[in-house]
Write an enzyme that holds these catalytic residues in place. Structure first.
Site, PDB file in Angstrom:
ATOM      1  N   ARG A 114      -0.177   4.279  17.563  1.00  0.00           N
ATOM      2  CA  ARG A 114      -0.541   5.305  16.559  1.00  0.00           C
ATOM      3  C   ARG A 114      -0.275   6.743  16.986  1.00  0.00           C
ATOM      4  O   ARG A 114       0.253   7.529  16.186  1.00  0.00           O
ATOM      5  CB  ARG A 114      -2.006   5.153  16.130  1.00  0.00           C
ATOM      6  CG  ARG A 114      -2.319   3.859  15.393  1.00  0.00           C
ATOM      7  CD  ARG A 114      -1.340   3.525  14.321  1.00  0.00           C
ATOM      8  NE  ARG A 114      -1.763   2.359  13.549  1.00  0.00           N
ATOM      9  CZ  ARG A 114      -0.967   1.590  12.852  1.00  0.00           C
ATOM     10  NH1 ARG A 114       0.330   1.851  12.810  1.00  0.00           N
ATOM     11  NH2 ARG A 114      -1.426   0.565  12.183  1.00  0.00           N
ATOM     12  N   ASP A 123      -7.471   3.262  12.902  1.00  0.00           N
ATOM     13  CA  ASP A 123      -6.154   3.890  12.828  1.00  0.00           C
ATOM     14  C   ASP A 123      -6.185   5.268  12.179  1.00  0.00           C
ATOM     15  O   ASP A 123      -5.456   6.163  12.572  1.00  0.00           O
ATOM     16  CB  ASP A 123      -5.175   2.965  12.096  1.00  0.00           C
ATOM     17  CG  ASP A 123      -4.807   1.769  12.957  1.00  0.00           C
ATOM     18  OD1 ASP A 123      -4.854   1.900  14.201  1.00  0.00           O
ATOM     19  OD2 ASP A 123      -4.486   0.703  12.399  1.00  0.00           O
ATOM     20  N   SER A 149      -4.143  -8.954   6.892  1.00  0.00           N
ATOM     21  CA  SER A 149      -3.727  -7.589   7.200  1.00  0.00           C
ATOM     22  C   SER A 149      -3.119  -7.611   8.602  1.00  0.00           C
ATOM     23  O   SER A 149      -3.787  -7.948   9.573  1.00  0.00           O
ATOM     24  CB  SER A 149      -4.940  -6.659   7.146  1.00  0.00           C
ATOM     25  OG  SER A 149      -4.613  -5.435   7.759  1.00  0.00           O
ATOM     26  N   ASP A 178       0.822  -1.224   0.000  1.00  0.00           N
ATOM     27  CA  ASP A 178       0.000   0.000   0.000  1.00  0.00           C
ATOM     28  C   ASP A 178       0.851   1.267   0.000  1.00  0.00           C
ATOM     29  O   ASP A 178       0.663   2.160  -0.821  1.00  0.00           O
ATOM     30  CB  ASP A 178      -0.910   0.052   1.241  1.00  0.00           C
ATOM     31  CG  ASP A 178      -2.086  -0.897   1.128  1.00  0.00           C
ATOM     32  OD1 ASP A 178      -2.437  -1.303   0.003  1.00  0.00           O
ATOM     33  OD2 ASP A 178      -2.659  -1.228   2.188  1.00  0.00           O
TER      34      ASP A 178
HETATM   35  N1  ARG Z   1      -8.356  -3.831  15.856  1.00  0.00           N
HETATM   36  C1  ARG Z   1      -7.134  -3.267  16.335  1.00  0.00           C
HETATM   37  C2  ARG Z   1      -7.271  -1.794  16.540  1.00  0.00           C
HETATM   38  O1  ARG Z   1      -8.178  -1.187  16.059  1.00  0.00           O
HETATM   39  C3  ARG Z   1      -5.953  -3.626  15.465  1.00  0.00           C
HETATM   40  C4  ARG Z   1      -5.939  -3.029  14.111  1.00  0.00           C
HETATM   41  C5  ARG Z   1      -4.671  -3.363  13.448  1.00  0.00           C
HETATM   42  N2  ARG Z   1      -4.649  -3.170  12.024  1.00  0.00           N
HETATM   43  C6  ARG Z   1      -4.481  -4.154  11.121  1.00  0.00           C
HETATM   44  N3  ARG Z   1      -4.371  -3.808   9.888  1.00  0.00           N
HETATM   45  N4  ARG Z   1      -4.420  -5.421  11.437  1.00  0.00           N
HETATM   46  O2  ARG Z   1      -6.457  -1.208  17.206  1.00  0.00           O
END
Ligand code: ARG
Length: 422
Positions: A116, A145, A197, A35
């Site tokens: 983040r 995120d 992912s 990406d």
């Molecule tokens: N569900 C978790 C959160 O919102 C993890 C997200 C992580 N992203 C991913 N692309 N796996 O913090």
């Protein structure tokens, strides 16, 4: 693609979104994956802008940062920076999470959510240092995120704008691969099946996508890349000793180690014993309900050990009260509101309580379970003589108990009578 093509470049709907015509130099949060590699080229093409790349090391295992840096420069980045933020992540984010026993929902230790705001804060600093007007990230329009990163940028740097190409470019995975091939961007591995992912750092790893989206599908083996499956874990249990000072782990089995290394070591031991797998249905902040598979061995060991020690040194009233604050803290962090004053207000309370959370906890690890088996603290609100069944005396007189019971139950007894006697 020409500059400011309205069909692909986003039309701003928030004050911090970039007006395509004024994007000149972009700080891209670059992971080296498909990406953000496509994005690195695409921003240069679609906006006619210069790109500066930033990659943040939060302890994601098996990453070669020199390779990522080289790839960014080969794909046209004007500058490529790698920041090792592991120490800051551990000290300023994970230590606080530990003091607040931070779990969201019924088992997510918030590793991505904690990372983040730090990544976005570092992006702001690098964007300013490199003369960028805009920050670009690779988050989709469906996840948490984007909220965490954009809320941080808009809070810390109102002068900077944001672009989130994945939200607007309308390329699926196949189109991205085609774009990559067309533009000489290396695509690694088989491209037939979409990969999971993944997001990971020092505190844990998450997988989403593929069969995980089918709620009736039990976890397949190939999703686990950190933790041994419990049924394949050693037949012998192992007990480790975690020593805490003021709520933060400082030693493992009696040996003092810095927090980053301590977490890495506990991760390795827990992973070997199959500890820290969570199959989680989650309420995202943007409304969606989504399933994640988490592997977070260090959190699955350190958080219960901390909580146990905290309960031991706190009174019944503190123990009744703090979980509500812990839950609020976890929610704020999950929701991307790291910079909200309530979060640091709660930290102040957690620090105050944790001033006494020092001592050692033994945790036994065995085939996927982490169980506290011993605890000791000089601040324990515990007196073995008082707690035993032996004769009364000193601070506890058993003959006072009936009077206590009579008064303590008074209102409940009166209310019961009113409801049950005519
Ligand atoms: N569900 C978790 C959160 O919102 C993890 C997200 C992580 N992203 C991913 N692309 N796996 O913090």
């Amino acid at each position: 693609m020409s500059r400011s093509d309205p069909t692909v470049l986003s039309v701003p709907s928030a004050s911090y979104e970039a007006d395509p015509s004024s994007v000149r130099r972009v700080l891209l949060l670059y992971s080296g994956g498909l990406d953000t590699s496509v994005m690195l080229k695409w921003i240069q093409d679609a906006y006619g802008a210069e790109v500066v790349c930033l990659t943040v090391n939060l302890g994601q295992p098996g990453e070669d940062y020199a390779v990522i840096e080289g790839k960014a420069l080969r794909l046209g980045a004007r500058e490529s920076h790698v920041v090792d933020a592991r120490e800051e992540f551990a000290r300023e984010y994970l230590a606080r999470a530990i003091k607040s026993n931070a779990i969201y929902g019924s088992g997510y230790p918030l590793f991505t959510a904690l990372g983040r705001p730090l990544i976005a804060k570092l992006a702001v600093a690098q964007a300013r240092a490199s003369g960028c007007d805009t920050i670009a990230h690779g988050c989709t329009g469906k996840g948490n995120d984007q909220v965490r990163i954009e809320a941080t940028i808009a809070t810390l740097a109102p002068e900077l704008k944001v672009i989130a190409p994945v939200r607007t470019w309308q390329m699926g995975r196949d189109e991205e691969i085609a774009y990559a091939r067309e533009h000489g961007i290396p695509v690694k591995g088989g491209t037939e099946t979409a990969p999971y992912s993944i997001d990971d750092n020092l505190w844990g790893r998450s997988s989403e996508g593929r069969w995980i989206e089918d709620l009736s599908h039990a976890p397949e083996n190939d999703v686990f890349s950190l933790v041994t499956r419990p049924q394949e874990a050693p037949d012998e249990p192992q007990t480790i000793a975690l020593t805490f000072e003021r709520g933060v782990p400082v030693a493992l089995d009696g040996e003092r180690v810095e927090l980053v290394e301590l977490i890495e070591r506990v991760t390795a031991i827990g992973a070997r014993h199959g500890v820290g797998i969570v199959d989680h249905i989650e309420d995202r902040i943007v409304g969606l309900k989504v399933r994640d598979i988490y592997e977070a061995p260090a959190a699955a060991i350190i958080l219960p050990a901390h909580e146990e020690l905290e309960r031991l040194v706190c009174t019944i009233h503190q123990n009744q009260f703090k979980p509500a604050l812990d839950r609020q803290w976890a929610y704020l962090v999950y929701a991307g509101l790291w910079w909200e004053p309530l979060r640091s207000d709660i930290d102040s309370y957690a620090d105050e309580v944790n001033a006494r959370v020092s001592g050692t906890v033994g945790v036994q690890l065995y085939k996927g379970c982490a169980q506290v088996v011993t605890r000791e603290s000089e601040n324990a609100v515990y007196d073995a003589r008082l707690a035993s069944f032996a004769e009364s005396g000193g601070l506890f007189s058993q003959s006072s108990s009936p009077g206590f019971i009579e008064l303590f139950s008074l209102q409940s007894r009166l209310a019961w009578r009113l409801r049950n006697e005519r």
